[in-house]
Design a protein around this motif. Structure first.
Motif, PDB file in Angstrom:
ATOM      1  N   UNK A  31       2.744   4.525  -1.306  1.00 38.02           N
ATOM      2  CA  UNK A  31       2.447   5.436  -2.406  1.00 38.02           C
ATOM      3  C   UNK A  31       3.317   5.086  -3.602  1.00 38.02           C
ATOM      4  N   UNK A  32       2.719   5.177  -4.761  1.00 36.71           N
ATOM      5  CA  UNK A  32       3.444   4.738  -5.955  1.00 36.71           C
ATOM      6  C   UNK A  32       4.571   5.681  -6.340  1.00 36.71           C
ATOM      7  N   UNK A  33       4.480   6.950  -5.938  1.00 36.24           N
ATOM      8  CA  UNK A  33       5.477   7.917  -6.392  1.00 36.24           C
ATOM      9  C   UNK A  33       6.862   7.591  -5.850  1.00 36.24           C
ATOM     10  N   UNK A  61       0.809  -1.226   0.000  1.00 37.48           N
ATOM     11  CA  UNK A  61       0.000   0.000   0.000  1.00 37.48           C
ATOM     12  C   UNK A  61       0.840   1.272   0.000  1.00 37.48           C
TER      13      UNK A  61
END
Lengths: 318, 698
Positions: B75-77, B73
């Motif tokens: 954050x993708x950044x 989970x």
């Protein structure tokens, strides 16, 4: 909800009164005289005076305004000076074509703009995102009349797929729709660019929210996270832009009706201005103002539909 | 709890240690403009069914990132998992298909997040969100899911669950929302429950309720629980085992008694020493020097070496990273320190070491600088064009106190108590108040702006949020000199460098901008700004609540030193009873705009006579596992009422176990009915016995 609608309509009354005053004054204060437009340059002084008297143009401004207001409240928008027809009839004859063009423009901008913005947001930083950004920049920069002419040249004149002019045969739904596709696309292009951008930035913001993380932690599929949990939250600023954009689109119909030779309110207004045809200018302006108020009302209702927090704003403030 | 048959088979391939969830050498990295950060560095631990493991640490320790990484989970950044495994019943979560992971999330592993305000989706009803959680993982129809949801809502103590089911999150109070969040996490009977700071955003009486609900939920589901927190009290209260994290690593782990009683890492000891406690009388806290580490510039060797008092220049600390070593204190207790045998246990001070020259009673009798009498502030809520306005919110409803130079009056209360409004009003920052605010003989309650201006320099404020209260476009020098310039005070002796030195900052900071400073440094700048005007009264509005424990202790000590030197009167507004205990000479307990009890700090904490004070003090988790007091604790029922329609008579009666008819009719006056030296506003005051047997209610 009914209370909301009622209170919004009541609140629109002063707005509409203001519109009436403003258009009345502007039309009467700009230089130029409708008499010369009606009678031509050859008219005698006596003819001019008789006509002025008949049209009530010799009365003081406030009397003219009071008369006008009384008529409007009775649903009478006056009689066209040049066409000798009731203004209301003229408008009603042309209104459907314009409204359908504006709505088609909004639909075109929404069905392309929102998915484009969502796609860009979920593929942030990738090629799709970049292409979408490029497309929206071009779409925003290109003037509507130019895209209109371009579309018409390619799809109507060269390929012959769609009609280049007219509003279709009344009653023949298919021909009406076909006639709308090109002008609506040209009209919607600038709006779609704006909608795509707002959708993208709003989605990016919402996708970072804690409740989106909660949804993922619950085991919601990514596709459902985006369409169910994120989109509805991201929609509020998008709806604002769509509402504002509707006004721009109504203005844009004037150009599109000219490019595609469609009968409509836009062309009616332009002609009336040149002819100093006060009642028509006033009538059209009023109709446009009313549609603005209606669009704002619809926007407000959509907000409340989307966000339950707005439904009981007053109680939640406490 | 009834087990509903589910599609997922009961997998029982457990690991060697009997762990249901096992994190193995996990590494998480983030790409930032400053380079790659290792937020989680080689973290390994496991959790067994029915067990509660607490991960404790300050900001940047990696405690939340560890669990978010484990569940995919983060954050993708720029975030990625750079190594390790996370095994659930032997299956690696990091390598499985998205679809398989999705079926485990929410079904086998439930998560509870910190902020119940933002963690529930505002556009769906709570019921919809619960039903969704059930139907994602179980083949049941909507009616069955609804039944299940209502059952779980009732289990977590949401009253009227049938009605609440159809309400939206904004119609819930904070505590109720967190209950709904817990309901959502346990609705599928997960094997593992992960709670990330589940009570940090809640008031202390609500925290006590929610911790109880969590314990109940765990008992019902038999799940393994991982609780992430910064609050040592919550750890002592709930944990079986503790992991202490620092700079992305686990630096100490073991059972809760050992970690609290004989910690073997200097950081753990420092953390325990930094924590103010309501059961201790340390005049001066022993903070850890420095700030929590910047992950972009970790020191070589031991991550804690720069702040460590045990290092004493030894080379091993900077050249070699210590690994977790068994200490033999108890089974599986280990610490990552080269010199762990030298670590001395935390200090428990019962005696009073006075660092301040007590002006009260010693020198000349202290001058009363501020006298507030019957202060009232009612905020009107605006109605629309066609709506009637709501009743006014009675933020402050008849508050009286005085403040002497050199003393600290602690103003304690939960949200909605009006404490912040009192603080602002005392400075003349709130318009349209009733009552009098006498500053050095002049009633400033109805002073206009121009009359207030010359007095403003005597009345200063330090704000809660060190991020929001400094102008990001001004450098520190400008921030500090601007108010001096406005009041025509020549910097001279009070020069910026001198002020910075007084608040413990290097002079070079003067040219920096707020975003270049840490939270603790910003708060020091805020204090320096106020000090530059040489004020007589300072209102400190939650000045340390946004800071990490180790930094909080530094700022508390600093505030005390400054007060001792300048004889400033502090009005200390806070919700943290332990911090107030440490800072204050006298305390006033507020509830719904009224003072419930006021008096000498030691008196009120030792002999609270108002039921609300008793409940508040009982709700504070004490960072000592030996002091766990589950049954004797007073857990108040319900939420704080809406201040726009406070209860009649005594405002506390709706949550009070002593309430009678009299309480609903007659407002109790603030008076010393028991003759013990301080007043309280209760018809039935008493001095509690140790382990009083009040029936606890959730």
């Amino acid at each position: 909800m009914l209370k909301l609608i009622a209170s919004r309509i009541l609140a629109a009354v002063p707005t509409l009164f203001g519109v009436l005053v403003a258009t009345f004054l502007i039309v009467h204060l700009i230089p130029g005289d409708p008499i010369s437009a009606i009678l031509g340059d050859e008219a005698t002084e006596e003819q001019i005076q008789t006509t002025r008297e008949a049209l009530g143009l010799n009365d003081p401004l406030y009397v003219q305004f009071a008369n006008y207001l009384t008529q409007v409240l009775q649903g009478d928008l006056g009689t066209s000076i040049s066409g000798r027809q009731p203004v209301a009839d003229q408008i009603m004859a042309r209104l459907p074509a314009t409204i359908s063009l504006a709505i088609a423009g909004v639909i075109a901008s929404v069905i392309i703009g929102i998915p484009l913005g969502m796609l860009a947001a979920t593929r942030r930083g990738g090629k799709t995102d970049f292409s979408a950004l490029l497309f929206t920049t071009v779409g925003e920069a290109a003037p509507a009349f130019w895209t209109g002419i371009l579309l018409s040249t390619v799809f109507a004149i060269t390929l012959g797929w769609l009609p280049a002019t007219g509003a279709g045969t009344p009653g023949d739904t298919w021909s009406v729709i076909r006639s709308l596709i090109l002008p609506a696309t040209a009209l919607g292009l600038a709006g779609m660019a704006l909608i795509a951008r707002i959708t993208r930035s709003s989605m990016l913001e919402v996708l970072n929210e804690d409740y989106v993380r909660t949804a993922r932690a619950k085991g919601v599929r990514e596709w459902v996270v985006i369409t169910r949990h994120a989109l509805r939250n991201a929609a509020i600023p998008v709806v604002t832009v769509i509402g504002l954009n509707f006004g721009v689109l109504l203005g844009g119909t004037v150009v599109m009706e000219t490019v595609f030779a469609r009968p409509g309110i836009g062309s009616l207004l332009v002609n009336a201005i040149f002819a100093r045809d006060y009642p028509v200018v006033q009538g059209v302006t009023l109709v446009i103002a009313v549609s603005f108020v209606l669009v704002n009302l619809v926007t407000d209702i959509v907000y409340r539909f989307l966000d339950p927090r707005l439904r009981d704003e007053v109680t939640s403030k406490a | 709890m009834n087990h509903i048959m589910t599609e997922s088979a009961e997998v029982t391939t457990q690991s060697k240690g009997g762990y249901v969830l096992e994190v193995d050498r996990l590494v998480t990295e983030f790409d930032t403009p400053d380079g790659t950060l290792r937020a989680v560095n080689d973290v390994s631990f496991g959790v067994r069914p029915g067990e509660t493991v607490c991960i404790v640490g300050e900001s940047g320790s990696g405690k939340s990132t560890t669990m978010l990484s484990a569940l995919g989970l983060i954050k993708k950044d720029g975030g990625r998992i750079a190594g390790g495994e996370v095994r659930f019943n032997g299956e690696n979560l990091l390598r499985m298909s998205k679809e398989r992971l999705r079926r485990i999330r929410g079904r086998e592993i439930g998560m509870i997040f910190q902020d119940p305000m933002s963690s529930l989706n505002p556009v769906f009803t709570v019921g919809d969100q619960l039903v969704e959680a059930v139907r994602l993982h179980q083949k049941v129809n909507r009616a069955q899911a609804r039944k299940r949801a209502i059952g779980v809502l009732s289990l977590v103590g949401v009253p009227n669950p049938e009605v609440r089911f159809d309400q939206y999150p904004h119609q819930y109070s904070g505590g109720m929302r967190q209950r709904a969040m817990i309901a959502m996490a346990i609705i599928n009977d997960p094997a593992v429950l992960v709670a990330d700071e589940p009570t940090t955003a809640l008031d202390v009486t609500i925290q006590a309720q929610v911790l109880r609900v969590l314990a109940k939920a765990q008992k019902e589901t038999g799940s393994a629980t991982i609780l992430i927190t910064h609050d040592l009290g919550v750890v002592a209260e709930t944990a079986d085992r503790v992991l202490v994290m620092y700079g992305g690593r686990i630096i100490e782990q073991g059972d809760v008694e050992t970690v609290f009683k004989s910690p073997k890492h200097p950081y753990t000891v420092g953390l325990l020493n930094s924590q103010p406690r309501i059961d201790e009388n340390a005049e001066r806290l022993k903070p850890i020097p420095g700030e929590p580490p910047n992950l972009a510039a970790l020191p070589s060797g031991c991550v804690f070496s720069e702040r460590c008092g045990l290092r004493q220049g030894r080379e091993a600390c900077t050249s070699e990273e210590p690994s977790l070593q068994e200490t033999g204190e108890s089974a599986s207790h280990s610490a990552a320190c080269h010199f762990w045998p030298e670590v001395r246990p935390p200090v428990h001070e019962q005696e009073t070491i006075s660092v301040r020259p007590k002006s009260v009673g010693e020198n000349a009798p202290a001058e009363t600088v501020l006298e507030v009498t019957e202060l009232k502030k009612h905020f009107k809520t605006s109605g629309g064009l066609f709506k009637r306005g709501d009743k006014p919110v009675r933020a402050v409803d008849g508050v009286s106190f005085d403040l002497r130079s050199g003393e600290t009056l602690g103003l304690v209360g939960e949200s909605g108590s009006g404490k912040t409004t009192v603080g602002k009003a005392a400075l003349g920052l709130v318009g349209n108040v009733d009552g009098t605010i006498v500053f050095l003989g002049k009633d400033i309650a109805r002073y206009g702006r121009s009359h207030l201006r010359p007095i403003r320099k005597d009345l200063q404020m330090v704000f809660q949020d060190p991020y929001g209260s400094l102008d990001p476009r001004m450098n520190v020098r400008k921030i500090i000199t601007e108010p001096m310039w406005i009041h025509g005070i020549a910097p001279g002796e009070n020069g910026v460098e001198h002020l910075l030195e007084r608040v413990g900052l290097r002079a070079s900071i003067a040219e920096r901008y707020p975003h270049q400073l840490s939270g603790g440094q910003r708060q020091r700048v805020g204090i320096a700004r106020a000090l530059g005007l040489r004020p007589r009264v300072m209102v400190l509005d939650e000045p340390v609540s946004a800071l990490d424990v180790s930094v909080q202790a530094q700022v508390i000590n600093l505030l005390k030193e400054i007060q001792a030197e300048d004889n400033i009167a502090y009005l200390f507004v806070a919700h943290d009873l332990a911090v107030v205990h440490n800072m204050s000479d006298r305390v006033a307990i507020m509830y719904l705009g009224k003072i419930m009890e006021i008096g000498d700090r030691a008196e009120v904490y030792k002999n609270p006579t108002h039921p609300y004070t008793q409940a508040l003090l009982s709700a504070v988790p004490i960072p000592d596992p030996g002091a766990r007091d589950g049954e004797g604790r007073i857990v108040l029922k319900g939420d704080i009422p809406n201040p726009s329609s406070p209860p009649s008579g005594c405002v506390f009666r709706t949550r009070c176990w002593k309430a009678t008819e009299k309480c609903a009719i007659e407002v109790p006056a603030l008076e010393d009915r028991l003759g013990i030296g301080h007043p309280s506003a209760c018809h039935y005051p008493d001095v509690p016995q140790k382990n009083h047997s009040v029936t606890a209610r959730v």
